[in-house]
Design an enzyme around this catalytic site. Structure first.
Site, PDB file in Angstrom:
ATOM      1  N   ASP A 198     -11.676   1.983 -22.638  1.00  0.00           N
ATOM      2  CA  ASP A 198     -10.264   2.008 -22.256  1.00  0.00           C
ATOM      3  C   ASP A 198      -9.804   3.463 -22.130  1.00  0.00           C
ATOM      4  O   ASP A 198      -9.715   4.190 -23.124  1.00  0.00           O
ATOM      5  CB  ASP A 198      -9.453   1.277 -23.326  1.00  0.00           C
ATOM      6  N   TYR A 216     -10.949   3.733  -4.781  1.00  0.00           N
ATOM      7  CA  TYR A 216     -11.024   5.153  -4.495  1.00  0.00           C
ATOM      8  C   TYR A 216     -11.758   5.927  -5.585  1.00  0.00           C
ATOM      9  O   TYR A 216     -12.377   6.963  -5.304  1.00  0.00           O
ATOM     10  CB  TYR A 216      -9.626   5.722  -4.285  1.00  0.00           C
ATOM     11  N   TYR A 237       6.571  -1.463  -2.831  1.00  0.00           N
ATOM     12  CA  TYR A 237       5.712  -0.413  -3.344  1.00  0.00           C
ATOM     13  C   TYR A 237       6.479   0.886  -3.605  1.00  0.00           C
ATOM     14  O   TYR A 237       6.867   1.159  -4.733  1.00  0.00           O
ATOM     15  CB  TYR A 237       4.530  -0.172  -2.391  1.00  0.00           C
ATOM     16  N   ALA A 276      -5.701   2.144 -12.109  1.00  0.00           N
ATOM     17  CA  ALA A 276      -4.759   1.063 -11.800  1.00  0.00           C
ATOM     18  C   ALA A 276      -4.970   0.000 -12.856  1.00  0.00           C
ATOM     19  O   ALA A 276      -6.062  -0.566 -12.964  1.00  0.00           O
ATOM     20  CB  ALA A 276      -5.010   0.508 -10.408  1.00  0.00           C
ATOM     21  N   TYR A 282      -0.392   6.897  -3.504  1.00  0.00           N
ATOM     22  CA  TYR A 282      -0.201   6.189  -2.235  1.00  0.00           C
ATOM     23  C   TYR A 282       1.285   6.172  -1.913  1.00  0.00           C
ATOM     24  O   TYR A 282       2.135   6.112  -2.807  1.00  0.00           O
ATOM     25  CB  TYR A 282      -0.742   4.756  -2.337  1.00  0.00           C
TER      26      TYR A 282
END
Length: 400
Positions: free
Chosen positions: A115, A57, A242, A144, A232
């Protein structure tokens, strides 16, 4: 490094090499599906920082921003350069292609490889924003990661994808070497309290808050500044792993952080939001137990009715810029997943989930589509690319 044939080899959903030309073609194909929007005020191009700009995304948000609104600014990601033994990561090559897209669109977009959790990276990116743009209008946070070093304590926290409170048994989709799909039942142990807390430290809103705080302290937050963290929720079929698991705890922290940031930004006329996106095949999502089966079944139900990350990112930018009204829920979250969580869709997917076996999966789920989508994440199985031809993998990071 000389040109060579690059083949898709790996284990499970993880491939060891990426195809530069395939990765580039994915980006150009994405841009070809975007219609530009002319700013009604004819003003300056908006400036954005997209954190996590090379995959999933985040990549879709960057490409949509460039091709639809001519956004300029900075894309930040963390990718591995090509070596003598391995190609670069897929994100390395996608970033090169996205930089080319920006240049062709006349957009001043610079990409930084570093990073995002590190203070040194923050300082470097903020220095770049201050020097080149003087401030930003948007911050998209799409991160993520498997681990994060706390910049204050130095402690390294590892994220896990596990249920909370009890073991969870679920079905998972696998592929044999010949491409045949099969189902296997797996058991996922519950996370410890420490594992849950560590996952929140990695995947929650702490780093997002630090980015906005750092921008504010440097005077780089423009009036009307908007920041969005991508999130999400997903189906009840995957909720134990999840939304009710460790990652869900992190997402709840992300949503709480949006409220705290909103309070902090209100004096600048700014806002902080989370965007709940729909299901997709990404490098991050393939690591979630049971998700491959769920997404394959969802595709089997919806076919082309699934909205891709690019389509959802276009919707997101349209809402953020005021081209379309904000579609938010009772908690103020932007909802780009209504197509996925439609009651009839979820009922159909649930029926197929219950009926799925290794013998029936081929008729119930879009398993071939899913396998191809996984390979496309690494630049393979992309139409128009000649994989029989040697390809040069030693490509440099785009110049700033």
């Amino acid at each position: 490094m000389t040109a060579r044939l690059i083949q898709p080899t790996g284990r499970g959903f993880l491939l060891f090499d990426s195809h530069p030309e395939g990765c580039a073609r994915i980006v150009t194909d994405m841009a070809a599906h975007i219609s530009p929007v002319t700013r009604p005020d004819g003003g300056e191009r908006p400036v954005a920082l997209v954190i996590g700009s090379s995959a999933g995304y985040g990549l879709a948000a960057a490409v949509a921003a460039i091709a639809r609104y001519g956004v300029q600014g900075v894309g930040l990601c963390f990718e591995r350069a090509p070596t003598e033994r391995r190609t670069g990561t897929a994100g390395w090559y996608r970033t090169i292609a996205t930089a080319t897209l920006a240049k062709e669109a006349g957009s001043d977009l610079t990409f930084v490889n570093g990073d995002a959790f590190a203070d040194a990276t923050k300082e470097s990116v903020l220095d770049l924003i201050a020097k080149r743009f003087g401030g930003i209008d948007y911050l998209i946070y799409s991160v993520a990661a498997p681990r994060r070093a706390d910049p204050v304590t130095g402690t390294v926290h590892q994220s896990v994808i596990q249920p909370i409170g009890a073991e969870h048994v679920t079905k998972t989709l696998e592929f044999d070497p010949d491409g045949t799909s099969r189902l296997r039942e797996i058991s996922v142990p519950p996370a410890t309290d420490k594992e849950t807390a560590d996952t929140v430290k990695v995947m929650g809103g702490e780093d997002w808050f630090r980015w906005v705080e750092a921008l504010g302290s440097r005077g780089l937050v423009r009036p009307g500044f908007t920041t969005v963290a991508l999130s999400y929720i997903g189906s009840h079929l995957t909720s134990a792993i999840y939304r009710l698991g460790t990652i869900g705890a992190a997402k709840l922290h992300l949503e709480d952080t949006a409220a705290a940031l909103g309070d902090m930004l209100r004096g600048h006329g700014g806002r902080a939001l989370t965007s709940v996106n729909g299901a997709a095949v990404t490098q991050a999502s393939t690591a979630i137990p049971g998700n491959a089966l769920y997404v394959s079944l969802l595709r089997g139900v919806l076919g082309d009715g699934m909205r891709s990350p690019l389509q959802q990112s276009i919707d997101l930018w349209d809402q953020l810029t005021g081209t379309a009204p904000l579609d938010t829920d009772e908690r103020g979250r932007i909802r780009l997943d209504r197509w996925e969580l439609d009651d009839q869709v979820q009922e159909s997917v649930t029926e197929r989930w219950k009926a799925a076996t290794s013998d029936t999966i081929g008729t119930l789920a879009a398993t071939d589509w899913f396998r191809d989508e996984v390979r496309r994440l690494y630049g393979f199985d992309v139409p128009g690319v000649d994989y029989s031809r040697p390809c040069e993998p030693d490509l440099p990071w785009p110049a700033s």
